[in-house]
Design an enzyme around this catalytic site. Structure first.
Site, PDB file in Angstrom:
ATOM      1  N   TYR A 198      71.844 -18.605  66.638  1.00 14.06           N
ATOM      2  CA  TYR A 198      72.618 -18.761  65.406  1.00 14.06           C
ATOM      3  C   TYR A 198      73.424 -20.053  65.504  1.00 14.06           C
ATOM      4  O   TYR A 198      74.201 -20.240  66.446  1.00 14.06           O
ATOM      5  CB  TYR A 198      73.542 -17.558  65.211  1.00 14.06           C
ATOM      6  CG  TYR A 198      72.799 -16.286  64.927  1.00 14.06           C
ATOM      7  CD1 TYR A 198      72.323 -16.008  63.659  1.00 14.06           C
ATOM      8  CD2 TYR A 198      72.546 -15.364  65.949  1.00 14.06           C
ATOM      9  CE1 TYR A 198      71.618 -14.837  63.396  1.00 14.06           C
ATOM     10  CE2 TYR A 198      71.846 -14.196  65.691  1.00 14.06           C
ATOM     11  CZ  TYR A 198      71.390 -13.947  64.409  1.00 14.06           C
ATOM     12  OH  TYR A 198      70.691 -12.786  64.149  1.00 14.06           O
ATOM     13  N   GLN A 245      55.796 -12.194  62.131  1.00 18.94           N
ATOM     14  CA  GLN A 245      55.020 -11.539  61.084  1.00 18.94           C
ATOM     15  C   GLN A 245      53.648 -12.172  60.890  1.00 18.94           C
ATOM     16  O   GLN A 245      52.682 -11.488  60.551  1.00 18.94           O
ATOM     17  CB  GLN A 245      55.817 -11.588  59.770  1.00 18.94           C
ATOM     18  CG  GLN A 245      55.229 -10.788  58.636  1.00 18.94           C
ATOM     19  CD  GLN A 245      56.165 -10.721  57.439  1.00 18.94           C
ATOM     20  OE1 GLN A 245      57.358 -10.937  57.558  1.00 18.94           O
ATOM     21  NE2 GLN A 245      55.618 -10.423  56.274  1.00 18.94           N
ATOM     22  N   GLU A 284      46.072  -7.035  47.199  1.00 17.20           N
ATOM     23  CA  GLU A 284      46.945  -8.148  47.585  1.00 17.20           C
ATOM     24  C   GLU A 284      46.557  -9.388  46.791  1.00 17.20           C
ATOM     25  O   GLU A 284      45.413  -9.832  46.842  1.00 17.20           O
ATOM     26  CB  GLU A 284      46.836  -8.418  49.084  1.00 17.20           C
ATOM     27  CG  GLU A 284      47.472  -9.710  49.557  1.00 17.20           C
ATOM     28  CD  GLU A 284      48.933  -9.854  49.137  1.00 17.20           C
ATOM     29  OE1 GLU A 284      49.264 -10.934  48.585  1.00 17.20           O
ATOM     30  OE2 GLU A 284      49.723  -8.913  49.336  1.00 17.20           O
ATOM     31  N   ASP A 337      60.548  -4.877  50.887  1.00 19.61           N
ATOM     32  CA  ASP A 337      61.377  -5.731  50.043  1.00 19.61           C
ATOM     33  C   ASP A 337      61.349  -5.312  48.578  1.00 19.61           C
ATOM     34  O   ASP A 337      62.228  -5.702  47.802  1.00 19.61           O
ATOM     35  CB  ASP A 337      60.929  -7.188  50.153  1.00 19.61           C
ATOM     36  CG  ASP A 337      61.350  -7.831  51.465  1.00 19.61           C
ATOM     37  OD1 ASP A 337      62.105  -7.187  52.209  1.00 19.61           O
ATOM     38  OD2 ASP A 337      60.932  -8.966  51.743  1.00 19.61           O
ATOM     39  N   GLY A 383      69.624 -10.038  62.179  1.00 16.78           N
ATOM     40  CA  GLY A 383      69.641  -8.854  63.017  1.00 16.78           C
ATOM     41  C   GLY A 383      68.331  -8.094  63.025  1.00 16.78           C
ATOM     42  O   GLY A 383      68.150  -7.177  63.829  1.00 16.78           O
ATOM     43  N   LEU A 415      47.099  -6.669  40.666  1.00  9.99           N
ATOM     44  CA  LEU A 415      47.297  -5.454  39.884  1.00  9.99           C
ATOM     45  C   LEU A 415      48.040  -5.872  38.618  1.00  9.99           C
ATOM     46  O   LEU A 415      49.186  -6.297  38.669  1.00  9.99           O
ATOM     47  CB  LEU A 415      48.100  -4.429  40.684  1.00  9.99           C
ATOM     48  CG  LEU A 415      48.130  -2.990  40.151  1.00  9.99           C
ATOM     49  CD1 LEU A 415      48.457  -2.002  41.268  1.00  9.99           C
ATOM     50  CD2 LEU A 415      49.143  -2.823  39.029  1.00  9.99           C
TER      51      LEU A 415
END
Length: 547
Positions: free
Chosen positions: A218, A115, A35, A301, A310, A139
């Site tokens: 929303y 998250q 990471e 992703d 959603g 990397l």
């Protein structure tokens, strides 16, 4: 140059990468996570772990309870609505807690943790299971051959370069990761559909969110559109507002401007607001044309970008991670043929299209009714079916004549057809009530009807030979006191159902056959992509049914 050896190299230690590492390590697979950031992001980003994702994650001991412990809201305490401002009159209520009190379709509950809270829990459990997680590690290059992947890593703290040799690599390097481009993989879809600013802020908890639970509003305001999301820290909220980067540069959104935007969105008057963080990002709708390239697999992703309307984007990422983890483990341990890994793309790529179509429909229906042009109706399904009723078709599924070709099925009316998710049925084992899903997880499970003892005996013989299979004989190993299992799986009382570690049905025989031991051995080899005998009787039966 120093060379290290591991079984799987994971590029990226975010939501998907950490989930993959945790589940690989739980299955006894050695893995290194590289990471590039020094630590996890403090921005909440994705919110929530839905029932299907939790079914896959809860196999890790203690994980499920810890995820609920870090969430401010209790299980299923969700309030989703549309309004001009958070505190203003509701234009439409989309989800309320009572909506989850209907027929249960899963043993898992919905966790609403952000998250920023979930990733540290994944990190902790991945490390505890043996994963080697390295932050501040970039990397820089990689190359693959017929036997593995060789990558060059840089320790940013010491500026030291070294090589890692792995059997396989998982690319979880996110929306802006470079693995996809390095492999020459193109993306397809509507592309960027809008730009947003995400504002993380603090305000008086008593004023911010009246009542408890997770709030998602929303915002359809004449002056702006966006989304307000409550956070796990009391008094903290996240506001995403659509912006036009051509009209104003990022520098225009300073703390004063952002605080004013928060007040306008909340509709609570001149309350004190403290801005904690500001991110600029694009709502994109894109899916990679391929998510596998020989020994490299894209997840999260890196494989698909979805507008966060959603929650299915984050769930698809977690489920990608769980899927490639169990398949890699089976291949690396010799329990499956290498062709099982081809099923990752065959199964997960269609699911990404279903999820993206639902997210785009949500974007139009909840935020931008005038943007019907971005919908992808070919793969649209209702939300519940998109979230929990998607179907798999690959060489790892022994499809039969019951397959009607539909992309999804309603999980409230399960068919038991191969390629569908196992129905949740409450079973009794001694003095414990368990879900049918509690019997799946690490190995394959053969569920057998009460009069199918020959199936159970065949499965136990395979297990005695070291094969990864568990027999669950109804009336012997577990009691179906409500008599729902056969109804929900399409079995007669002497039938058998082979369920994969991910809870999907791999093969079904609705009733007993002449030679169940041969039948099961052939089917078990087939769904693990191993060379095995073809059962001519079964082939003839399927051909006859199809005609």
């Amino acid at each position: 140059m120093q060379v290290e050896r591991t079984q799987v190299l994971v590029r990226g230690g975010g939501y998907a990468g950490l989930a993959a590492a945790m589940l690989l390590a739980w299955r006894g697979v050695a893995c290194i996570v590289a990471e590039r950031h020094a630590a996890a992001s403090r921005h909440p980003k994705a919110h929530g772990v839905n029932r299907r994702s939790m079914e896959l994650l809860r196999v890790v001991p203690g994980l499920e309870s810890e995820l609920f412990a870090i969430s401010r809201a209790g299980a299923n305490e969700v309030d989703v609505y549309i309004a001009e401002t958070v505190a203003g009159p509701r234009q439409r209520t989309l989800i309320r807690k009572s909506d989850f009190d209907g027929p249960s379709i899963s043993p898992a509950q919905i966790c609403t943790a952000g998250q920023d809270r979930v990733e540290p829990v994944f990190f902790k459990h991945a490390r505890a299971q043996g994963a080697d997680i390295r932050f501040s590690t970039t990397l820089t290059t990689f190359a693959q051959d017929e036997e593995g992947v060789t990558a060059t890593l840089r320790d940013e703290a010491s500026n030291r370069d070294y090589e890692v040799r792995a059997d396989y690599m998982i690319a979880a390097d996110g929306a802006h990761g470079v693995t996809r481009d390095a492999l020459g993989i193109e993306m397809e879809g509507p592309g960027v559909i809008s730009h947003s600013v995400s504002i993380l802020f603090e305000a008086d908890p008593a004023k911010l969110i009246p009542g408890g639970g997770f709030v998602l509003c929303y915002l359809r305001n004449p002056s702006f559109s966006g989304v307000f999301v409550s956070c796990d820290d009391p008094g903290r909220g996240q506001l995403n507002i659509a912006i036009d980067p051509d009209a104003e540069p990022a520098s225009a959104y300073d703390a004063t401007r952002c605080a004013a935007m928060v007040r306008d969105a909340l509709g609570l008057g001149a309350i004190d607001v403290k801005i904690l963080d500001v991110l600029f990002w694009r709502k994109s709708a894109l899916i990679a044309k391929r998510i596998a390239d020989r020994r490299v697999f894209l997840i999260g992703d890196a494989a698909h970008l979805m507008p966060p309307v959603g929650g299915l984007g984050g769930q698809t990422a977690l489920q990608d991670a769980a899927d490639i983890a169990w398949k890699l483990a089976f291949v690396l341990k010799g329990h499956a043929g290498p062709a099982l890994l081809d099923a990752y793309q065959a199964e997960r790529l269609p699911v990404a299209h279903i999820a993206l179509s639902r997210q785009l429909a949500n974007y139009v229906e909840r935020l931008q009714p005038a943007r019907d042009d971005v919908r992808l109706r070919a793969h649209e399904a209702d939300y519940l079916s998109a979230a929990m009723g998607y179907r798999y078709r690959s060489d790892a599924i022994a499809l039969d004549a019951s397959d009607d070709g539909a992309e999804t099925e309603n999980p409230l009316t399960p068919s038991g057809s191969p390629g569908t998710r196992l129905a949740h049925v409450v079973l009794r084992q001694n003095d414990r009530l368990l879900s049918s899903h509690d019997f799946a997880g690490r190995d394959y499970t053969l569920f057998v009807g009460p009069r199918g003892a020959a199936w159970a005996e065949a499965a136990r013989r395979l297990a005695g030979q070291g094969e990864p299979i568990l027999a669950a004989h109804l009336s012997v190993d577990a009691l179906d006191e409500e008599g729902r299992f056969l109804e929900k799986t399409g079995l007669f009382d002497d039938g058998a159902l082979l369920v994969r570690p991910d809870g999907f049905i791999a093969w079904r025989s609705v009733s007993l056959t002449e030679d169940p031991a041969t039948q099961l051995a052939a089917a078990f080899a087939q769904v693990r992509c191993l060379p095995g005998p073809v059962d001519p009787a079964r082939a003839a039966q399927v051909a006859e049914q199809a005609s």
